[in-house]
Write a protein that holds these residues in place. Structure first.
Motif, mmCIF file in Angstrom:
data_model
loop_
_atom_site.group_PDB
_atom_site.id
_atom_site.type_symbol
_atom_site.label_atom_id
_atom_site.label_comp_id
_atom_site.label_asym_id
_atom_site.label_seq_id
_atom_site.Cartn_x
_atom_site.Cartn_y
_atom_site.Cartn_z
ATOM 1 N N ASP A 180 -8.304 13.170 56.483
ATOM 2 C CA ASP A 180 -8.934 14.464 56.752
ATOM 3 C C ASP A 180 -9.122 15.256 55.464
ATOM 4 O O ASP A 180 -9.984 16.141 55.403
ATOM 5 N N ALA A 181 -8.319 14.950 54.460
ATOM 6 C CA ALA A 181 -8.423 15.638 53.172
ATOM 7 C C ALA A 181 -7.785 14.760 52.107
ATOM 8 O O ALA A 181 -6.940 13.905 52.401
ATOM 9 N N ILE A 182 -8.212 14.966 50.864
ATOM 10 C CA ILE A 182 -7.615 14.267 49.732
ATOM 11 C C ILE A 182 -7.429 15.261 48.590
ATOM 12 O O ILE A 182 -8.035 16.339 48.580
ATOM 13 N N LEU A 183 -6.600 14.896 47.639
ATOM 14 C CA LEU A 183 -6.408 15.683 46.426
ATOM 15 C C LEU A 183 -6.767 14.819 45.232
ATOM 16 O O LEU A 183 -6.343 13.661 45.147
ATOM 17 N N LEU A 184 -7.549 15.365 44.302
ATOM 18 C CA LEU A 184 -7.929 14.674 43.079
ATOM 19 C C LEU A 184 -7.785 15.630 41.905
ATOM 20 O O LEU A 184 -7.803 16.850 42.080
ATOM 21 N N ALA A 185 -7.654 15.074 40.714
ATOM 22 C CA ALA A 185 -7.647 15.919 39.522
ATOM 23 C C ALA A 185 -9.034 16.520 39.338
ATOM 24 O O ALA A 185 -10.030 15.795 39.274
ATOM 25 N N TYR A 186 -9.087 17.838 39.247
ATOM 26 C CA TYR A 186 -10.378 18.523 39.084
ATOM 27 C C TYR A 186 -11.046 18.099 37.773
ATOM 28 O O TYR A 186 -12.268 17.997 37.693
ATOM 29 N N ALA A 187 -10.237 17.831 36.749
ATOM 30 C CA ALA A 187 -10.784 17.412 35.458
ATOM 31 C C ALA A 187 -11.617 16.145 35.603
ATOM 32 O O ALA A 187 -12.700 16.019 35.020
ATOM 33 N N GLY A 188 -11.121 15.190 36.374
ATOM 34 C CA GLY A 188 -11.855 13.948 36.569
ATOM 35 C C GLY A 188 -13.176 14.178 37.276
ATOM 36 O O GLY A 188 -14.205 13.599 36.915
ATOM 37 N N LEU A 189 -13.156 15.021 38.288
ATOM 38 C CA LEU A 189 -14.398 15.340 38.993
ATOM 39 C C LEU A 189 -15.400 15.980 38.043
ATOM 40 O O LEU A 189 -16.590 15.633 38.036
ATOM 41 N N ARG A 190 -14.943 16.918 37.228
ATOM 42 C CA ARG A 190 -15.846 17.601 36.294
ATOM 43 C C ARG A 190 -16.420 16.625 35.267
ATOM 44 O O ARG A 190 -17.603 16.687 34.939
ATOM 45 N N ARG A 191 -15.589 15.712 34.769
ATOM 46 C CA ARG A 191 -16.075 14.759 33.769
ATOM 47 C C ARG A 191 -17.113 13.812 34.351
ATOM 48 O O ARG A 191 -17.933 13.256 33.624
ATOM 49 N N LEU A 192 -17.069 13.616 35.671
ATOM 50 C CA LEU A 192 -18.044 12.749 36.335
ATOM 51 C C LEU A 192 -19.237 13.541 36.872
ATOM 52 O O LEU A 192 -20.107 12.976 37.531
ATOM 53 N N GLY A 193 -19.253 14.853 36.601
ATOM 54 C CA GLY A 193 -20.329 15.678 37.120
ATOM 55 C C GLY A 193 -20.215 15.950 38.612
ATOM 56 O O GLY A 193 -21.210 16.251 39.275
ATOM 57 N N LEU A 194 -18.991 15.852 39.148
ATOM 58 C CA LEU A 194 -18.769 16.004 40.588
ATOM 59 C C LEU A 194 -17.904 17.215 40.923
ATOM 60 O O LEU A 194 -17.368 17.309 42.034
ATOM 61 N N GLY A 195 -17.769 18.130 39.988
ATOM 62 C CA GLY A 195 -16.904 19.277 40.217
ATOM 63 C C GLY A 195 -17.299 20.091 41.436
ATOM 64 O O GLY A 195 -16.442 20.716 42.078
ATOM 65 N N HIS A 196 -18.586 20.055 41.790
ATOM 66 C CA HIS A 196 -19.065 20.826 42.939
ATOM 67 C C HIS A 196 -18.528 20.305 44.268
ATOM 68 O O HIS A 196 -18.631 20.995 45.298
ATOM 69 N N LEU A 197 -17.962 19.109 44.282
ATOM 70 C CA LEU A 197 -17.453 18.534 45.531
ATOM 71 C C LEU A 197 -16.107 19.119 45.947
ATOM 72 O O LEU A 197 -15.690 18.950 47.091
ATOM 73 N N ALA A 198 -15.432 19.791 45.040
ATOM 74 C CA ALA A 198 -14.125 20.370 45.378
ATOM 75 C C ALA A 198 -14.304 21.443 46.443
ATOM 76 O O ALA A 198 -15.114 22.361 46.295
ATOM 77 N N THR A 199 -13.548 21.323 47.531
ATOM 78 C CA THR A 199 -13.595 22.333 48.582
ATOM 79 C C THR A 199 -12.885 23.600 48.118
ATOM 80 O O THR A 199 -13.316 24.712 48.381
ATOM 81 N N SER A 200 -11.757 23.428 47.423
ATOM 82 C CA SER A 200 -11.015 24.535 46.814
ATOM 83 C C SER A 200 -10.138 23.956 45.723
ATOM 84 O O SER A 200 -10.023 22.732 45.573
ATOM 85 N N LEU A 201 -9.515 24.830 44.947
ATOM 86 C CA LEU A 201 -8.638 24.401 43.855
ATOM 87 C C LEU A 201 -7.229 24.921 44.100
ATOM 88 O O LEU A 201 -7.040 26.020 44.618
ATOM 89 N N ILE A 202 -6.246 24.100 43.714
ATOM 90 C CA ILE A 202 -4.838 24.451 43.918
ATOM 91 C C ILE A 202 -4.354 25.318 42.756
ATOM 92 O O ILE A 202 -4.574 24.980 41.585
ATOM 93 N N ASP A 203 -3.692 26.410 43.056
ATOM 94 C CA ASP A 203 -3.131 27.294 42.033
ATOM 95 C C ASP A 203 -2.083 26.519 41.228
ATOM 96 O O ASP A 203 -1.080 26.080 41.798
ATOM 97 N N PRO A 204 -2.279 26.336 39.923
ATOM 98 C CA PRO A 204 -1.345 25.517 39.139
ATOM 99 C C PRO A 204 0.026 26.161 38.951
ATOM 100 O O PRO A 204 0.977 25.473 38.591
ATOM 101 N N LYS A 205 0.134 27.459 39.191
ATOM 102 C CA LYS A 205 1.446 28.106 39.116
ATOM 103 C C LYS A 205 2.213 27.944 40.424
ATOM 104 O O LYS A 205 3.433 27.856 40.433
#
Length: 325
Positions: A180-205
């Motif tokens: 139903d959901a997955i977690l990926l490193a946002y950096a990897g998505l951005r490097r592949l030009g797929l950053g727009h696919l993130a539904t939301s981002l996890i607060d790193p703090k």
């Protein structure tokens, strides 16, 4: 005997994994190395001549049906590449820093860390915008013990399913309804030009990512660590933040069997760091935060690392065996 490159090499052979993400991030480093060697980075033929990429398949790439902790840990993404480096078949390696174990083989070093991408985890789903919005008992796909523990700490009702493979494979499994959901490193998505696919981002703090996540590690032989092309790749703020995070990694002797997150950032001359470790089921969580002044010190990198070690040791003393699978 390993072959040694000349003091001012006319060619730098770059070792990397063959995944789409690895080749994308290695290509960025390749162009920077070529520029440091005096080549126009827009001239791809010349870039490939002076800084050829040597693709090396690792054990971690070959075995996709088990967690890394079951087959030897995260070092399985670096072992074969490091062997090529020690044998002189390549002159440097480009790794995702989060895949690099705390201890390196003798004679090798992390010689440069370029500017970091966004270190956050990305939440991707087929509907809900946040982890908190998933339905009761929803399936979360991940191969990361850290992500599993952090998510179960917040949502103990979730069902966690092993989900390994490259980014495209995981996205396809999500689309096919295997999770139903997955977690990926946002950096990897951005490097592949797929950053727009993130539904939301996890607060790193709130939920610190893996130590070094979003950063690249340029590994060389010790003798080559200060060659001019190596120095051209370094980013000091990233190096300091990663030193703090990996200090915690070292203190906790963390591996794929230890759910640990660490997030460091700089504010002026101060390095701030949050470290957490959890029991694999997410029930127990141990967190420590601290800071170190770096601006007046002779060796700010060592001070940042010492901060990480101190916080990691504090967690280790408090948690004991509770954080080890």
């Amino acid at each position: 005997m390993p072959t040694q490159p000349p003091a001012h090499p006319s060619q730098v052979r770059i070792g990397a994994r063959g995944s789409k993400l690895s080749l994308a991030q290695t290509g960025t480093v390749q162009r920077r190395i070529a520029a440091a060697l005096g080549v126009d980075p827009s001239d791809q033929a010349e870039v490939e001549r002076v800084a050829p990429i040597v693709v090396i398949t690792t054990t971690g790439d070959r075995i996709q049906d088990r967690r890394l902790l079951e087959i030897g840990g995260k070092g399985l993404f670096t072992k074969e590449i490091e062997e090529a480096l020690m044998d002189g078949r390549i002159d440097c390696a480009v790794h995702s820093m989060k895949d690099v174990p705390a201890a390196l083989p003798e004679g090798l070093c992390i010689a440069a860390i370029p500017e970091r991408e966004d270190p956050r985890d990305a939440f991707l789903s087929r509907g809900p915008e946040r982890l908190e919005d998933l339905t009761q008992g929803a399936i979360l796909g991940t191969a990361s013990l850290r992500r599993q523990a952090q998510c179960l700490h917040r949502r103990p009702d979730l069902q966690v399913q092993l989900l390994r493979g490259n980014v495209d494979t995981r996205l396809a499994k999500l689309a096919a309804g295997e999770a139903d959901a997955i977690l990926l490193a946002y950096a990897g998505l951005r490097r592949l030009g797929l950053g727009h696919l993130a539904t939301s981002l996890i607060d790193p703090k709130a939920a610190p990512p893996a130590p070094g996540q979003g950063a690249l590690a340029i590994e060389t032989r010790e003798a080559d660590r200060d060659l001019p092309w190596v120095q051209a790749l370094r980013c000091e703020p990233t190096t300091l933040a990663v030193a703090a995070e990996r200090g915690a990694l070292t203190a906790l002797e963390a591996s794929c069997k230890t759910p640990i997150g660490a997030h460091a950032w700089l504010e002026g001359g101060t390095c701030k760091l949050i470290v957490e470790a959890l029991s694999p089921d997410g029930r127990l969580r141990f967190r420590h935060a601290g800071e170190a002044e770096l601006s007046q010190l002779a060796d700010p990198q060592e001070s940042a690392r010492a901060l990480g070690i101190s916080l990691g040791e504090a967690i280790k003393a408090e948690a004991g065996d509770a954080i080890v699978l």
